[in-house]
Design a protein around this motif. Structure first.
Motif, mmCIF file in Angstrom:
data_model
loop_
_atom_site.group_PDB
_atom_site.id
_atom_site.type_symbol
_atom_site.label_atom_id
_atom_site.label_comp_id
_atom_site.label_asym_id
_atom_site.label_seq_id
_atom_site.Cartn_x
_atom_site.Cartn_y
_atom_site.Cartn_z
ATOM 1 N N LYS A 23 0.855 -1.182 0.000
ATOM 2 C CA LYS A 23 0.000 0.000 0.000
ATOM 3 C C LYS A 23 0.893 1.235 0.000
ATOM 4 O O LYS A 23 1.788 1.368 0.850
ATOM 5 C CB LYS A 23 -0.896 -0.014 1.233
ATOM 6 C CG LYS A 23 -1.824 1.167 1.304
ATOM 7 C CD LYS A 23 -2.655 1.144 2.569
ATOM 8 C CE LYS A 23 -3.378 2.454 2.721
ATOM 9 N NZ LYS A 23 -3.911 2.624 4.051
ATOM 10 N N VAL A 24 0.683 2.119 -0.956
ATOM 11 C CA VAL A 24 1.497 3.322 -1.097
ATOM 12 C C VAL A 24 0.601 4.540 -0.972
ATOM 13 O O VAL A 24 -0.462 4.606 -1.592
ATOM 14 C CB VAL A 24 2.224 3.342 -2.462
ATOM 15 C CG1 VAL A 24 3.006 4.626 -2.640
ATOM 16 C CG2 VAL A 24 3.131 2.135 -2.602
ATOM 17 N N GLU A 25 1.022 5.494 -0.157
ATOM 18 C CA GLU A 25 0.292 6.747 -0.006
ATOM 19 C C GLU A 25 1.165 7.870 -0.538
ATOM 20 O O GLU A 25 2.375 7.886 -0.313
ATOM 21 C CB GLU A 25 -0.044 7.005 1.467
ATOM 22 C CG GLU A 25 -0.858 8.258 1.671
ATOM 23 C CD GLU A 25 -1.244 8.505 3.123
ATOM 24 O OE1 GLU A 25 -1.550 9.659 3.447
ATOM 25 O OE2 GLU A 25 -1.239 7.556 3.906
ATOM 26 N N SER A 26 0.565 8.810 -1.225
ATOM 27 C CA SER A 26 1.282 9.951 -1.780
ATOM 28 C C SER A 26 1.005 11.182 -0.930
ATOM 29 O O SER A 26 -0.145 11.426 -0.556
ATOM 30 C CB SER A 26 0.826 10.191 -3.220
ATOM 31 O OG SER A 26 1.446 11.348 -3.734
ATOM 32 N N THR A 37 5.028 4.028 2.655
ATOM 33 C CA THR A 37 4.401 2.734 2.906
ATOM 34 C C THR A 37 4.645 2.359 4.366
ATOM 35 O O THR A 37 5.527 2.930 5.009
ATOM 36 C CB THR A 37 4.980 1.648 1.971
ATOM 37 O OG1 THR A 37 4.284 0.425 2.208
ATOM 38 C CG2 THR A 37 6.458 1.433 2.191
ATOM 39 N N THR A 38 3.882 1.408 4.854
ATOM 40 C CA THR A 38 4.106 0.902 6.217
ATOM 41 C C THR A 38 4.786 -0.463 6.188
ATOM 42 O O THR A 38 5.066 -1.035 7.226
ATOM 43 C CB THR A 38 2.776 0.786 6.987
ATOM 44 O OG1 THR A 38 1.894 -0.057 6.249
ATOM 45 C CG2 THR A 38 2.151 2.152 7.198
ATOM 46 N N ASP A 39 5.050 -0.965 4.981
ATOM 47 C CA ASP A 39 5.640 -2.299 4.817
ATOM 48 C C ASP A 39 7.051 -2.189 4.245
ATOM 49 O O ASP A 39 7.219 -1.860 3.070
ATOM 50 C CB ASP A 39 4.764 -3.141 3.897
ATOM 51 C CG ASP A 39 5.283 -4.555 3.718
ATOM 52 O OD1 ASP A 39 6.198 -4.959 4.470
ATOM 53 O OD2 ASP A 39 4.779 -5.254 2.831
ATOM 54 N N ILE A 40 8.066 -2.461 5.072
ATOM 55 C CA ILE A 40 9.451 -2.400 4.599
ATOM 56 C C ILE A 40 10.157 -3.747 4.720
ATOM 57 O O ILE A 40 11.367 -3.832 4.567
ATOM 58 C CB ILE A 40 10.262 -1.313 5.339
ATOM 59 C CG1 ILE A 40 10.384 -1.622 6.838
ATOM 60 C CG2 ILE A 40 9.656 0.059 5.106
ATOM 61 C CD1 ILE A 40 11.390 -0.754 7.561
ATOM 62 N N GLY A 41 9.403 -4.798 5.015
ATOM 63 C CA GLY A 41 10.007 -6.115 5.155
ATOM 64 C C GLY A 41 10.460 -6.422 6.576
ATOM 65 O O GLY A 41 10.939 -7.514 6.859
ATOM 66 N N GLN A 42 10.320 -5.489 7.467
ATOM 67 C CA GLN A 42 10.595 -5.646 8.899
ATOM 68 C C GLN A 42 9.359 -5.168 9.649
ATOM 69 O O GLN A 42 8.625 -4.317 9.150
ATOM 70 C CB GLN A 42 11.772 -4.764 9.344
ATOM 71 C CG GLN A 42 13.119 -5.264 8.953
ATOM 72 C CD GLN A 42 13.676 -6.223 10.008
ATOM 73 O OE1 GLN A 42 12.980 -6.664 10.907
ATOM 74 N NE2 GLN A 42 14.934 -6.553 9.862
ATOM 75 N N THR A 43 9.150 -5.657 10.839
ATOM 76 C CA THR A 43 8.022 -5.211 11.645
ATOM 77 C C THR A 43 8.389 -3.903 12.344
ATOM 78 O O THR A 43 9.166 -3.885 13.288
ATOM 79 C CB THR A 43 7.640 -6.269 12.700
ATOM 80 O OG1 THR A 43 7.366 -7.482 12.020
ATOM 81 C CG2 THR A 43 6.435 -5.840 13.497
#
Length: 147
Positions: A23-26, A37-43
């Motif tokens: 999910k990407v927000e501009s 985004t809130t997802d970087i592959g780490q919690t």
């Protein structure tokens, strides 16, 4: 029968693509677009504290919301994200033993986005927010609460 197989294949491919995309927000900051985004592959979600203190606290939720406690100890709701490309790929600078990201946040009720550093140090199993707020992570975490 052929059309049913084609329909199921199309449905499967479409569902896979939707699930795989972050999910990407501009946002606009000083007339320039930024993506987060809130997802970087780490919690990233969790509680961030100054080491050895219980307050002030920053609580980050996985859904892009959270709470930031200011120096006067008042708590404010925030919306947050990590800077990424327009495709949702996190932007970071890799250091010798760390990865540095840009953490964007906005206090609810204000229109202004602010940013600070978000640092991950895998060797120490620590995540730093705003330079001094830290969260421990990983199975090898050894933290003595009595210190």
């Amino acid at each position: 029968m052929k059309s049913l197989k084609l329909f199921l294949l199309t449905l499967f491919i479409g569902a896979s693509q939707l699930h795989a995309q972050a999910k990407v927000e501009s946002i606009i900051y000083k007339f320039h677009p930024h993506y987060m985004t809130t997802d970087i592959g780490q919690t990233v979600a969790g509680t961030y504290l100054i080491e050895g203190k219980k307050q002030p606290v920053i609580e980050i939720n996985a859904d892009g919301t959270g709470i930031i406690q200011l120096a006067n100890l008042s708590k404010k709701k925030i919306t947050w994200g990590i800077e990424c490309s327009d495709e949702g790929i996190p932007i970071f600078k890799e250091g010798y033993d760390s990865s540095s990201y840009t953490f964007w946040y906005k206090i609810t009720g204000t229109g202004e986005w602010l940013y600070t550093q978000f640092l991950i140090i895998p060797g120490k199993k620590k995540m730093y927010l705003m330079g001094d707020r830290v969260k421990y992570y990983g199975e090898t975490q050894v933290k003595n609460e009595e210190e």
